[in-house]
Design a protein around this motif. Structure first.
Motif, short mmCIF file in Angstrom:
data_model
loop_
_atom_site.label_atom_id
_atom_site.label_comp_id
_atom_site.label_asym_id
_atom_site.label_seq_id
_atom_site.Cartn_x
_atom_site.Cartn_y
_atom_site.Cartn_z
N ASN A 32 84.89 112.01 48.05
CA ASN A 32 83.33 111.35 48.49
C ASN A 32 82.89 112.66 47.14
N LYS A 33 81.00 111.91 46.88
CA LYS A 33 80.32 112.81 46.13
C LYS A 33 78.91 112.91 47.47
N LEU A 34 78.16 113.97 47.56
CA LEU A 34 77.48 114.95 48.74
C LEU A 34 76.26 114.95 47.39
N LEU A 35 75.28 114.62 48.12
CA LEU A 35 73.88 114.39 48.61
C LEU A 35 73.17 115.86 49.81
N LEU A 36 72.61 116.83 49.02
CA LEU A 36 72.26 117.69 49.79
C LEU A 36 70.54 117.54 49.66
N VAL A 37 69.83 117.51 50.54
CA VAL A 37 68.26 117.29 50.73
C VAL A 37 67.56 117.98 51.22
N SER A 38 66.85 119.17 50.69
CA SER A 38 66.02 120.42 51.53
C SER A 38 64.73 119.68 51.55
N PHE A 39 63.83 119.65 53.02
CA PHE A 39 62.70 119.58 52.72
C PHE A 39 62.13 120.69 53.56
N ASN A 241 78.34 111.53 51.00
CA ASN A 241 78.28 111.66 52.00
C ASN A 241 76.23 112.73 51.38
N LEU A 242 75.88 111.98 52.69
CA LEU A 242 73.79 112.49 52.77
C LEU A 242 73.33 113.56 53.99
N ILE A 243 73.46 115.37 53.43
CA ILE A 243 72.88 115.98 54.24
C ILE A 243 71.84 116.12 54.39
N ILE A 244 70.87 116.15 54.96
CA ILE A 244 69.24 115.88 54.57
C ILE A 244 69.43 117.31 56.06
N THR A 245 68.23 118.31 55.53
CA THR A 245 68.43 119.89 56.00
C THR A 245 66.99 120.47 55.95
N SER A 246 67.00 121.84 56.36
CA SER A 246 65.17 122.66 55.65
C SER A 246 66.39 124.48 55.69
N ASP A 247 65.01 125.19 55.09
CA ASP A 247 65.09 126.42 55.03
C ASP A 247 64.89 127.05 56.98
N HIS A 248 63.76 126.70 57.08
CA HIS A 248 63.32 127.06 58.71
C HIS A 248 61.89 126.03 58.82
N VAL A 370 75.29 111.71 57.50
CA VAL A 370 75.19 110.90 57.36
C VAL A 370 76.47 110.54 56.68
N GLY A 371 77.52 109.46 55.67
CA GLY A 371 78.66 109.22 55.27
C GLY A 371 79.58 108.40 55.29
N PRO A 372 80.30 108.39 55.02
CA PRO A 372 81.95 108.44 54.68
C PRO A 372 83.10 109.31 55.30
N ASP A 373 82.36 110.27 55.59
CA ASP A 373 83.26 111.66 56.20
C ASP A 373 82.71 111.95 57.70
N PHE A 374 81.18 111.47 57.85
CA PHE A 374 80.65 111.90 58.73
C PHE A 374 81.25 110.71 60.23
N LYS A 375 81.24 111.54 61.40
CA LYS A 375 80.90 111.08 62.70
C LYS A 375 79.69 108.63 62.87
N LYS A 376 79.95 108.54 63.52
CA LYS A 376 78.15 108.45 63.73
C LYS A 376 78.39 108.67 65.06
N GLY A 377 77.13 108.70 65.40
CA GLY A 377 76.44 108.88 66.71
C GLY A 377 76.55 110.35 67.60
N LEU A 378 77.00 111.29 66.58
CA LEU A 378 77.57 112.68 67.23
C LEU A 378 75.91 113.49 67.61
N GLU A 379 75.74 114.13 68.28
CA GLU A 379 74.85 114.78 68.73
C GLU A 379 75.66 116.15 68.66
N VAL A 380 75.22 117.18 67.42
CA VAL A 380 75.79 118.39 67.59
C VAL A 380 75.13 119.79 68.48
#
Length: 441
Positions: A32-39, A241-248, A370-380
């Motif tokens: 699958n493709k992967l998009l990493l987004v940082s705000f 697969n979409l990941i949204i995160t940040s640096d600090h 979120v995406g095809p490889d990630f579980k749903k409704g999971l808080e880690v």
């Protein structure tokens, strides 16, 4: 002829390892493709005082971390490079937002440093290059470190913002997303890293508790909604697969405190004893005293202010994973939450700031996936950002470079059976043969 013989030998090795281990030779990988987004500067709890339906939907449809702990020092370039190398800052060497040379005394601002190749390319290879060496196509849109070459190789496609770039232009944000969607659909890229300079800029200018910051988080959430709509519109929902995160994170600067950290007011301290200084950049700083003055300067400033923590390089706290690098000067320091370090004069006037101890809650940041490889409704549970790189490599089915992360930390986020051909479980000999093939080509 020698290259051909080496190729045939490598193919023979690969065939042998596949047969011995029972791995099918004609396994078709479904990557699958992967998009990493940082705000940039998105504090872990910015979604708690405004309505963020799109971030919330990501948590419902995917994975949310309670918070993520960034690397120290909590600055933009160092923390972003940790995400794409899986290394603590002392190990990847991008130790500051500014390029500096302690011999020539040259110091360059953040935007200029983004284009200084020798600052970034100093031994560590980011995920763009690793992925490309293993047959993937990658892109970087404004992501720090994505516009220089590493060991002579550049990202397949990249964009770099200008010095006077307006980080808060919502219309441009949508145009950038449209471009990234074309990269995935028309150029068939496998990995894209996409960077937004907000809410960091607004947090600096107005403070993290301001209405302006809250309004910017609303804009970010609208943008996430636009991104999700375009993922669906471009038929990428089932293979991106979409990941949204940040640096600090960000904290309020105590600008009107009666006990500001001001070097120019420290008793018995003089800049005449200093050979090189990197101060006035938030809550951290570095000094090189003149020859023979190290002990004198250290004894003067180590207890000069109760909010300032000064160390000789070799004594800097190991848990920060920061000082063990040849770019770090003989004296290193950081200040307590809310206090910035003023040097010769007071020139810092931000209402919000970062760069503090990464253990402080205000420095923590977000992680959604979120995406095809990630579980749903999971808080880690909370985890360190140094572990994200191994997760990215797992999602892309590529062999990671040596790093400080641990895949076991993030692996529970993934659906069982979502891994494709897991290189992490293949024999060492196979990995060596793969490495040989990459070197040949």
């Amino acid at each position: 002829m020698g290259c051909q013989r080496a190729l045939l030998s490598s193919v023979a090795l690969l065939t042998l390892f596949f047969l011995v281990d029972g791995i099918p030779l004609h396994t078709e990988l479904r990557r699958n493709k992967l998009l990493l987004v940082s705000f940039d500067g998105f504090r872990w709890n910015y979604d708690q005082d405004v309505d963020t339906p799109n971030l919330d939907s990501m948590a419902q449809d995917g994975v949310k971390a309670h918070y993520m702990t960034p690397a120290f020092v909590t600055l933009t370039s160092p923390c972003h490079f940790t995400l794409v190398t899986g290394k603590y800052i002392e190990n990847h060497g991008v130790v500051h937002n500014m390029y500096y040379n302690t011999t020539t005394k040259v110091k360059l601002p953040y935007h200029a440093t983004l284009g200084i190749e020798r600052w970034w390319d100093n031994g560590s290879v980011p995920i763009w290059i690793t992925a490309q060496r293993q047959g993937l196509k990658t892109g970087s849109f404004f992501y720090p470190g994505g516009n220089v070459s590493y060991q002579g190789e550049s990202v397949n496609v990249s964009r770099k913002e200008g010095v006077l770039h307006n980080y808060g232009d919502e219309k441009e944000w949508r145009q950038n997303i449209d471009t990234v969607m074309k990269w995935f659909t028309e150029d068939d890229l496998d990995l894209v890293t996409l960077y937004f300079g907000e809410p960091d800029s607004t947090g600096h200018k107005y403070g993290p508790e301001s209405q302006e910051r809250k309004d910017m988080v609303l804009q970010i959430d609208r943008t996430i909604g636009y991104l999700q709509e375009n993922i669906e519109k471009n038929n990428l929902t089932d293979n991106l697969n979409l990941i949204i995160t940040s640096d600090h994170g960000m904290t309020t600067v105590l600008k009107n405190a009666s006990d500001l950290v001001e070097f120019h007011k420290f008793p018995n301290f003089t800049f005449k004893d200093i050979e090189f200084e990197l101060l006035d950049y938030g809550p951290n700083g570095m000094l090189i005293p003149k020859e023979g003055k190290l002990e004198t300067v250290y004894e003067i400033i180590k207890n000069a202010h109760p909010k300032l923590h000064v160390y000789k390089k070799e004594s800097f706290p190991e848990n920060f994973h920061y000082a063990n690098n040849n770019r770090i000067t003989s004296l290193v320091m950081y200040s307590d939450l809310g206090y910035v370090i003023h040097g010769r004069i007071n020139v810092q006037f931000n209402n919000g700031e970062h760069g503090f101890d990464n253990g402080d809650m205000d420095m923590k940041t977000i992680f959604r996936a979120v995406g095809p490889d990630f579980k749903k409704g999971l808080e880690v549970e909370p985890f360190e950002s140094v572990h994200v790189y191994e997760l990215l490599c797992k999602l892309l089915d590529i062999i990671p470079e040596a790093n400080d992360g641990n895949l076991r930390i993030t692996l529970p986020m993934l659906r069982s059976g979502s891994s494709h051909l897991s290189y992490g479980k293949l024999p060492l000999g196979f990995l060596m043969a793969m490495t040989l093939l990459r070197r040949i080509f």
